[in-house]
Scaffold this motif. Structure first.
Motif, short mmCIF file in Angstrom:
data_model
loop_
_atom_site.label_atom_id
_atom_site.label_comp_id
_atom_site.label_asym_id
_atom_site.label_seq_id
_atom_site.Cartn_x
_atom_site.Cartn_y
_atom_site.Cartn_z
N SER A 77 0.85 -1.19 0.00
CA SER A 77 0.00 0.00 0.00
C SER A 77 0.89 1.23 0.00
CB SER A 77 -0.93 0.00 1.22
OG SER A 77 -0.18 0.17 2.42
N ALA A 78 0.24 2.39 -0.10
CA ALA A 78 0.99 3.65 -0.17
C ALA A 78 1.71 3.97 1.13
CB ALA A 78 0.04 4.79 -0.55
N TYR A 79 1.16 3.52 2.27
CA TYR A 79 1.75 3.85 3.57
C TYR A 79 3.17 3.29 3.73
CZ TYR A 79 2.38 3.90 8.65
OH TYR A 79 2.89 4.06 9.91
N PRO A 80 3.39 1.97 3.62
CA PRO A 80 4.76 1.48 3.78
C PRO A 80 5.68 1.98 2.67
CG PRO A 80 3.32 -0.29 3.05
CD PRO A 80 2.44 0.86 3.42
N SER A 81 5.15 2.19 1.48
CA SER A 81 5.99 2.69 0.38
C SER A 81 6.54 4.07 0.70
CB SER A 81 5.18 2.73 -0.92
OG SER A 81 4.77 1.44 -1.30
N ALA A 82 5.69 4.94 1.27
CA ALA A 82 6.14 6.29 1.62
C ALA A 82 7.19 6.24 2.73
CB ALA A 82 4.96 7.15 2.03
N LEU A 83 6.97 5.40 3.74
CA LEU A 83 7.96 5.25 4.80
C LEU A 83 9.30 4.78 4.24
CD1 LEU A 83 5.88 3.51 7.62
CD2 LEU A 83 6.75 5.85 7.66
N LEU A 84 9.24 3.77 3.37
CA LEU A 84 10.47 3.22 2.80
C LEU A 84 11.19 4.26 1.96
CD1 LEU A 84 12.32 0.82 2.41
CD2 LEU A 84 10.86 0.04 0.54
N ASN A 85 10.45 5.08 1.23
CA ASN A 85 11.10 6.13 0.44
C ASN A 85 11.88 7.08 1.34
OD1 ASN A 85 10.30 5.30 -2.10
ND2 ASN A 85 8.39 6.49 -2.07
N GLY A 86 11.31 7.41 2.50
CA GLY A 86 12.02 8.27 3.43
C GLY A 86 13.27 7.62 3.98
N ILE A 87 13.18 6.33 4.31
CA ILE A 87 14.34 5.60 4.82
C ILE A 87 15.44 5.54 3.76
CG2 ILE A 87 15.16 3.32 5.56
CD1 ILE A 87 12.33 2.90 6.78
N LEU A 88 15.06 5.21 2.54
CA LEU A 88 16.04 5.11 1.45
C LEU A 88 16.66 6.46 1.12
CD1 LEU A 88 14.16 2.62 -0.91
CD2 LEU A 88 16.14 2.13 0.54
N ASP A 89 15.85 7.52 1.22
CA ASP A 89 16.36 8.86 0.93
C ASP A 89 17.48 9.23 1.89
OD1 ASP A 89 16.02 11.62 -0.35
OD2 ASP A 89 15.67 12.09 1.77
N HIS A 90 17.26 8.97 3.19
CA HIS A 90 18.31 9.29 4.17
C HIS A 90 19.49 8.33 4.04
CE1 HIS A 90 20.03 11.15 7.65
NE2 HIS A 90 20.09 10.02 8.31
N ALA A 91 19.22 7.07 3.71
CA ALA A 91 20.30 6.10 3.54
C ALA A 91 21.24 6.53 2.41
CB ALA A 91 19.72 4.71 3.25
N ALA A 92 20.67 7.09 1.36
CA ALA A 92 21.49 7.51 0.21
C ALA A 92 22.45 8.63 0.58
CB ALA A 92 20.59 7.95 -0.94
N THR A 285 -1.65 9.95 1.86
CA THR A 285 -0.90 9.23 0.84
C THR A 285 -1.39 9.61 -0.56
OG1 THR A 285 -2.46 7.39 0.90
CG2 THR A 285 -0.59 7.29 2.41
N ALA A 286 -0.76 9.01 -1.58
CA ALA A 286 -1.19 9.25 -2.96
C ALA A 286 -2.62 8.80 -3.19
CB ALA A 286 -0.23 8.53 -3.92
N LEU A 287 -3.10 7.85 -2.40
CA LEU A 287 -4.49 7.43 -2.52
C LEU A 287 -5.43 8.62 -2.37
CD1 LEU A 287 -4.75 4.14 -0.39
CD2 LEU A 287 -5.06 4.36 -2.85
N ALA A 288 -5.09 9.54 -1.46
CA ALA A 288 -5.96 10.69 -1.18
C ALA A 288 -5.98 11.65 -2.36
CB ALA A 288 -5.50 11.40 0.09
N SER A 289 -4.82 12.01 -2.87
CA SER A 289 -4.77 12.99 -3.95
C SER A 289 -5.25 12.43 -5.28
CB SER A 289 -3.34 13.54 -4.09
OG SER A 289 -2.43 12.49 -4.31
N ASP A 290 -5.14 11.11 -5.47
CA ASP A 290 -5.52 10.49 -6.75
C ASP A 290 -6.98 10.05 -6.79
OD1 ASP A 290 -2.92 10.86 -7.51
OD2 ASP A 290 -2.30 8.78 -7.20
#
Length: 343
Positions: A77-92, A285-290
């Motif tokens: 779902s959009a929720y874990p995907s958004a969290l993971l994007n934040g984790i990966l962003d800081h990891a990079a 999440t993107a679910l809301a805006s879409d």
């Protein structure tokens, strides 16, 4: 024979003597070998945890980049995907590598938790970020006993006091959602939430009830329903609410997925949103805006929550004490097309 005290540096031989098995058997358990009886494995794992045993791979200074494991129920779902994007962003930006695992929402046994903790040690992980309902308090305790840095994001239940957790201001978000609907003239406002026992769901509900109370409105218990944070429950929940003698004019959904389910069922029944029914979600999440219409939602700073969790686990891995064991980030109400003045 008693096990070595936790202040000592336990050896495999000492663990073997204390449990009445061979050193070779203890070594097999430490290395995750399958050829050990479950009863023996459980006994040895308990002894390792009690003694605070750390394998050589955990004690030695790593030569490669830090590796952090992130455990999800599922990334569906959009929720874990958004969290993971934040984790990966800081990891990079920090040179950290991220490994993702999933539990499938199945509660992990004590034996499985011990194996998981020992595997994390043996593979030299810097720490673990937990975004899953599968690890209860006993699972987190298994990590702590082995000195594995751990951070929980938006935990289903309050974690032990010495576990760092990251979340959003769920109570304030719930209050803001309901105040918005009250300002539009709605008085019969339903709450469709997730599992009743989950801490974040309770906080959102209590914020909702607080908003009603502050306006002198007595909450109708029949307008509060709990289920799962899934779209199917939005369908079920709206169906149940419409069967009441006095259906609600507005719904506050405990997350965006539930709200999307409400939208689907409303459309199927010819109920117009927001003309006939106002609707607010939670998560942003993107679910809301879409969605059609675009969903008014309480936005959690999901990517920042992911970044904050990774920062916290890396600080622990460096031996630093956390400034606080609870990081709570602000939510904000994003008004879109799914709410309107009561006609």
């Amino acid at each position: 024979m008693p096990l070595p005290p936790s202040s000592a540096k336990p050896t495999l031989a000492a663990i073997a003597r204390g449990t009445g098995v061979s050193t070779a058997t203890v070594s097999k358990v430490v290395n995750g070998r399958a050829d050990v009886a479950d009863e023996t494995r459980a006994k040895v794992l308990a002894a390792l945890e009690e003694a605070g045993y750390r394998s050589p791979s955990q004690r030695r200074t790593p030569t490669g980049p830090d590796v952090v494991e992130v455990a999800f129920d599922a990334i569906d779902s959009a929720y874990p995907s958004a969290l993971l994007n934040g984790i990966l962003d800081h990891a990079a930006t920090t040179g950290v590598e991220v490994v993702v695992s999933t539990t499938g929402r199945q509660r992990t046994t004590e034996l499985g938790l011990g194996r998981k903790a020992q595997r994390i040690i043996n593979e030299g992980r810097a720490g673990v970020i937990v975004v899953t309902s599968a690890y209860g308090e006993s699972g987190l305790a298994a990590f702590l006993r082995r000195h594995i840095p751990v951070v929980v994001i938006d935990s289903y239940n309050p974690p032990p006091a010495d576990v760092v957790s990251v979340g959003a201001a769920n109570w304030a978000g719930g209050k803001a959602a309901t105040e918005h609907l009250l300002d539009l003239g709605h008085r019969r406002i339903a709450y469709l939430g997730g599992p009743e026992s989950i801490e974040c769901n309770q906080a959102r509900l209590h914020g909702h009830l607080s908003a009603l109370t502050s306006r002198g409105i007595e909450a109708d218990p029949g307008l509060v329903r709990h289920g799962r944070f899934r779209a199917e429950y939005g369908i079920e929940g709206l169906t149940a609410l419409l069967s009441r003698p006095h259906p609600p004019t507005a719904i506050f959904a405990g997350n965006d997925a539930i709200a999307v389910g409400v939208l689907r069922e409303a459309r199927r029944r010819g109920i117009r949103v927001p003309e006939d029914l106002s609707l607010v979600g939670f998560d942003g999440t993107a679910l809301a805006s879409d969605s059609v219409p675009a969903l008014t939602s309480v936005a959690q700073p999901l990517q920042e929550m992911g970044r904050a969790a990774l920062r916290a686990v890396l600080r622990q891995a460096r031996g630093e004490q956390p400034d606080t064991h609870r990081v709570e980030l602000a939510t904000r109400l994003v008004v879109r097309e799914s709410t309107a003045v009561l006609g």
